[in-house]
Design a protein around this motif. Structure first.
Motif, PDB file in Angstrom:
ATOM      1  N   ARG A 158       0.844  -1.193   0.000  1.00 41.97           N
ATOM      2  CA  ARG A 158       0.000   0.000   0.000  1.00 41.97           C
ATOM      3  C   ARG A 158       0.882   1.246   0.000  1.00 41.97           C
ATOM      4  O   ARG A 158       2.067   1.178   0.334  1.00 41.97           O
ATOM      5  N   PRO A 159       0.308   2.397  -0.369  1.00 39.37           N
ATOM      6  CA  PRO A 159       1.121   3.609  -0.498  1.00 39.37           C
ATOM      7  C   PRO A 159       1.977   3.921   0.727  1.00 39.37           C
ATOM      8  O   PRO A 159       3.138   4.339   0.579  1.00 39.37           O
ATOM      9  N   TYR A 160       1.437   3.726   1.941  1.00 43.44           N
ATOM     10  CA  TYR A 160       2.210   4.077   3.144  1.00 43.44           C
ATOM     11  C   TYR A 160       3.420   3.165   3.336  1.00 43.44           C
ATOM     12  O   TYR A 160       4.329   3.474   4.122  1.00 43.44           O
ATOM     13  N   GLU A 161       3.476   2.062   2.619  1.00 45.89           N
ATOM     14  CA  GLU A 161       4.611   1.145   2.690  1.00 45.89           C
ATOM     15  C   GLU A 161       5.663   1.443   1.619  1.00 45.89           C
ATOM     16  O   GLU A 161       6.675   0.751   1.547  1.00 45.89           O
ATOM     17  N   LEU A 162       5.423   2.465   0.812  1.00 50.73           N
ATOM     18  CA  LEU A 162       6.319   2.823  -0.283  1.00 50.73           C
ATOM     19  C   LEU A 162       6.958   4.185  -0.041  1.00 50.73           C
ATOM     20  O   LEU A 162       6.385   5.040   0.629  1.00 50.73           O
ATOM     21  N   SER A 163       8.133   4.388  -0.603  1.00 51.28           N
ATOM     22  CA  SER A 163       8.778   5.699  -0.525  1.00 51.28           C
ATOM     23  C   SER A 163       8.049   6.680  -1.436  1.00 51.28           C
ATOM     24  O   SER A 163       7.223   6.290  -2.281  1.00 51.28           O
ATOM     25  N   GLY A 164       8.384   7.966  -1.304  1.00 48.46           N
ATOM     26  CA  GLY A 164       7.768   8.964  -2.154  1.00 48.46           C
ATOM     27  C   GLY A 164       8.027   8.695  -3.631  1.00 48.46           C
ATOM     28  O   GLY A 164       7.136   8.810  -4.469  1.00 48.46           O
ATOM     29  N   GLY A 165       9.264   8.330  -3.954  1.00 49.58           N
ATOM     30  CA  GLY A 165       9.593   8.035  -5.339  1.00 49.58           C
ATOM     31  C   GLY A 165       8.845   6.833  -5.868  1.00 49.58           C
ATOM     32  O   GLY A 165       8.396   6.819  -7.028  1.00 49.58           O
ATOM     33  N   GLN A 166       8.700   5.811  -5.021  1.00 47.61           N
ATOM     34  CA  GLN A 166       7.944   4.632  -5.438  1.00 47.61           C
ATOM     35  C   GLN A 166       6.470   4.967  -5.634  1.00 47.61           C
ATOM     36  O   GLN A 166       5.836   4.486  -6.585  1.00 47.61           O
ATOM     37  N   GLN A 167       5.927   5.806  -4.754  1.00 42.91           N
ATOM     38  CA  GLN A 167       4.532   6.211  -4.916  1.00 42.91           C
ATOM     39  C   GLN A 167       4.327   6.957  -6.242  1.00 42.91           C
ATOM     40  O   GLN A 167       3.344   6.736  -6.943  1.00 42.91           O
ATOM     41  N   GLN A 168       5.287   7.826  -6.584  1.00 46.08           N
ATOM     42  CA  GLN A 168       5.136   8.552  -7.844  1.00 46.08           C
ATOM     43  C   GLN A 168       5.275   7.617  -9.033  1.00 46.08           C
ATOM     44  O   GLN A 168       4.599   7.787 -10.058  1.00 46.08           O
ATOM     45  N   ARG A 169       6.106   6.589  -8.913  1.00 46.97           N
ATOM     46  CA  ARG A 169       6.211   5.611  -9.996  1.00 46.97           C
ATOM     47  C   ARG A 169       4.923   4.798 -10.127  1.00 46.97           C
ATOM     48  O   ARG A 169       4.526   4.433 -11.238  1.00 46.97           O
ATOM     49  N   VAL A 170       4.247   4.534  -9.007  1.00 45.12           N
ATOM     50  CA  VAL A 170       2.922   3.906  -9.086  1.00 45.12           C
ATOM     51  C   VAL A 170       1.970   4.837  -9.833  1.00 45.12           C
ATOM     52  O   VAL A 170       1.173   4.403 -10.680  1.00 45.12           O
ATOM     53  N   GLY A 171       2.071   6.137  -9.525  1.00 46.19           N
ATOM     54  CA  GLY A 171       1.240   7.114 -10.225  1.00 46.19           C
ATOM     55  C   GLY A 171       1.503   7.124 -11.728  1.00 46.19           C
ATOM     56  O   GLY A 171       0.574   7.246 -12.531  1.00 46.19           O
ATOM     57  N   ILE A 172       2.756   6.979 -12.110  1.00 42.31           N
ATOM     58  CA  ILE A 172       3.110   6.928 -13.530  1.00 42.31           C
ATOM     59  C   ILE A 172       2.564   5.643 -14.159  1.00 42.31           C
ATOM     60  O   ILE A 172       2.023   5.666 -15.270  1.00 42.31           O
ATOM     61  N   ALA A 173       2.701   4.525 -13.451  1.00 42.76           N
ATOM     62  CA  ALA A 173       2.155   3.260 -13.955  1.00 42.76           C
ATOM     63  C   ALA A 173       0.648   3.369 -14.162  1.00 42.76           C
ATOM     64  O   ALA A 173       0.102   2.891 -15.169  1.00 42.76           O
ATOM     65  N   ARG A 174      -0.051   3.991 -13.210  1.00 45.23           N
ATOM     66  CA  ARG A 174      -1.494   4.181 -13.327  1.00 45.23           C
ATOM     67  C   ARG A 174      -1.822   5.044 -14.554  1.00 45.23           C
ATOM     68  O   ARG A 174      -2.795   4.788 -15.271  1.00 45.23           O
ATOM     69  N   ALA A 175      -0.999   6.059 -14.801  1.00 41.28           N
ATOM     70  CA  ALA A 175      -1.235   6.925 -15.959  1.00 41.28           C
ATOM     71  C   ALA A 175      -1.023   6.185 -17.273  1.00 41.28           C
ATOM     72  O   ALA A 175      -1.654   6.503 -18.284  1.00 41.28           O
ATOM     73  N   LEU A 176      -0.134   5.188 -17.260  1.00 43.59           N
ATOM     74  CA  LEU A 176       0.230   4.505 -18.497  1.00 43.59           C
ATOM     75  C   LEU A 176      -0.546   3.219 -18.751  1.00 43.59           C
ATOM     76  O   LEU A 176      -0.507   2.683 -19.858  1.00 43.59           O
ATOM     77  N   VAL A 177      -1.260   2.718 -17.739  1.00 42.78           N
ATOM     78  CA  VAL A 177      -1.869   1.395 -17.870  1.00 42.78           C
ATOM     79  C   VAL A 177      -2.927   1.353 -18.967  1.00 42.78           C
ATOM     80  O   VAL A 177      -3.175   0.295 -19.568  1.00 42.78           O
ATOM     81  N   SER A 178      -3.532   2.476 -19.271  1.00 45.97           N
ATOM     82  CA  SER A 178      -4.518   2.537 -20.350  1.00 45.97           C
ATOM     83  C   SER A 178      -3.867   2.704 -21.717  1.00 45.97           C
ATOM     84  O   SER A 178      -4.557   2.807 -22.729  1.00 45.97           O
ATOM     85  N   ARG A 179      -2.528   2.742 -21.720  1.00 39.37           N
ATOM     86  CA  ARG A 179      -1.747   2.920 -22.949  1.00 39.37           C
ATOM     87  C   ARG A 179      -2.151   4.181 -23.697  1.00 39.37           C
ATOM     88  O   ARG A 179      -2.493   4.155 -24.884  1.00 39.37           O
ATOM     89  N   PRO A 180      -2.108   5.324 -22.993  1.00 34.27           N
ATOM     90  CA  PRO A 180      -2.508   6.592 -23.621  1.00 34.27           C
ATOM     91  C   PRO A 180      -1.441   7.072 -24.589  1.00 34.27           C
ATOM     92  O   PRO A 180      -0.275   6.664 -24.510  1.00 34.27           O
ATOM     93  N   ASP A 181      -1.810   7.949 -25.494  1.00 34.39           N
ATOM     94  CA  ASP A 181      -0.795   8.571 -26.349  1.00 34.39           C
ATOM     95  C   ASP A 181      -0.479   9.988 -25.892  1.00 34.39           C
ATOM     96  O   ASP A 181       0.374  10.653 -26.475  1.00 34.39           O
ATOM     97  N   ILE A 182      -1.131  10.441 -24.819  1.00 36.27           N
ATOM     98  CA  ILE A 182      -0.862  11.758 -24.239  1.00 36.27           C
ATOM     99  C   ILE A 182      -0.646  11.592 -22.737  1.00 36.27           C
ATOM    100  O   ILE A 182      -1.429  10.922 -22.063  1.00 36.27           O
ATOM    101  N   LEU A 183       0.433  12.173 -22.229  1.00 38.04           N
ATOM    102  CA  LEU A 183       0.722  12.136 -20.797  1.00 38.04           C
ATOM    103  C   LEU A 183       0.839  13.564 -20.294  1.00 38.04           C
ATOM    104  O   LEU A 183       1.591  14.363 -20.854  1.00 38.04           O
ATOM    105  N   ILE A 184       0.079  13.884 -19.241  1.00 40.31           N
ATOM    106  CA  ILE A 184       0.102  15.218 -18.649  1.00 40.31           C
ATOM    107  C   ILE A 184       0.527  15.100 -17.194  1.00 40.31           C
ATOM    108  O   ILE A 184      -0.068  14.339 -16.427  1.00 40.31           O
TER     109      ILE A 184
END
Length: 244
Positions: A158-184
């Motif tokens: 869970r997020p509280y078990e991850l470092s800040g950098g790991q949490q942001q990488r989870v956020g990036i994975a969530r942004a990419l999981v739909s395979r978008p062609d635009i990232l904001i």
């Protein structure tokens, strides 16, 4: 980042360097009369595939407002946001804007935006549930996205078990999981220490180029600016310069 793996590509997608998203004469005004604020005043911008576009400027310059308009989270007072399929995003009915956001655009937030009670994998899975992707495909794509950002072994945490950098990488994975062609991404390294921020910046740059994503990032970070393919500078809601 040794866990990173190649991410499956869509068979078709925007050609590298082609404009995927554009703003034309964007104005955004808040309030009225004596309290009226011109957050944006006639901004033009083009976001090409496979390129990292950085939006810079002091606080209050209009960076977040611009990203919200480009991402369909807000509508301009005047001007247009254009998609490469010819549609005017800012003029679509809300249900169609929502469909574009779900299918074509991934978002990364400064505050990570993770749901505390969900695991990393469950957080990444949320966009696919909204799209009603079948369970088997969801599992495969979540695993791929976490592998891509080097967090395959942290899927159950869970997020509280991850470092800040790991949490942001989870956020990036969530942004990419739909395979978008635009990232904001709005200040994606703003809450990270310099070493962790550098790791996240490396990831954003690599993914943009490797996956052919049209990325637009608002940041104050001079290192990320130095790695951008183009830098768009705002001041008092106006575009004052571009560096390629």
């Amino acid at each position: 980042m040794s866990e990173r793996a190649a991410y499956p590509q869509e068979e078709t997608g925007p050609e590298s360097g082609a404009t995927v998203l554009a703003g034309r004469g964007l104005h955004r005004t808040f309030g009225s009369g004596a309290t009226e604020v011109h957050a944006l005043a006639g901004v033009d911008i083009e976001v090409p595939a496979g390129r990292l576009t950085v939006v810079r400027g002091p606080s209050g310059s209009g960076k977040t407002t611009l990203l919200n308009l480009l991402g369909g989270l807000d509508r301009p007072t005047s001007g247009e946001v254009l998609l490469d399929d010819g549609r005017v995003l800012s003029g679509l009915p809300e249900k169609d804007v929502l469909a574009v956001r779900r299918e074509r655009i991934g978002y990364v937030f400064q505050s990570f935006g993770l749901v505390p009670v969900l695991s990393a994998a469950e957080n990444v899975e949320v966009p696919l549930r909204l799209q009603r992707v079948p369970a088997g495909e969801r599992s495969t794509r979540v695993a791929e996205a976490l592998e891509l950002v080097g967090l395959a072994r942290h899927a159950g945490q869970r997020p509280y078990e991850l470092s800040g950098g790991q949490q942001q990488r989870v956020g990036i994975a969530r942004a990419l999981v739909s395979r978008p062609d635009i990232l904001i991404a709005d200040e994606p390294t703003g809450q990270l220490d310099s070493e962790t921020a550098a790791t996240v910046m490396d990831l954003l740059v690599e993914l943009t180029h490797e996956q052919g994503i049209a990325s637009v990032v608002a940041t104050h970070d001079p290192i990320l600016m130095g790695r951008a393919d183009q830098v768009v500078e705002l001041h008092d809601g106006r575009r004052v310069g571009t560096t390629a």
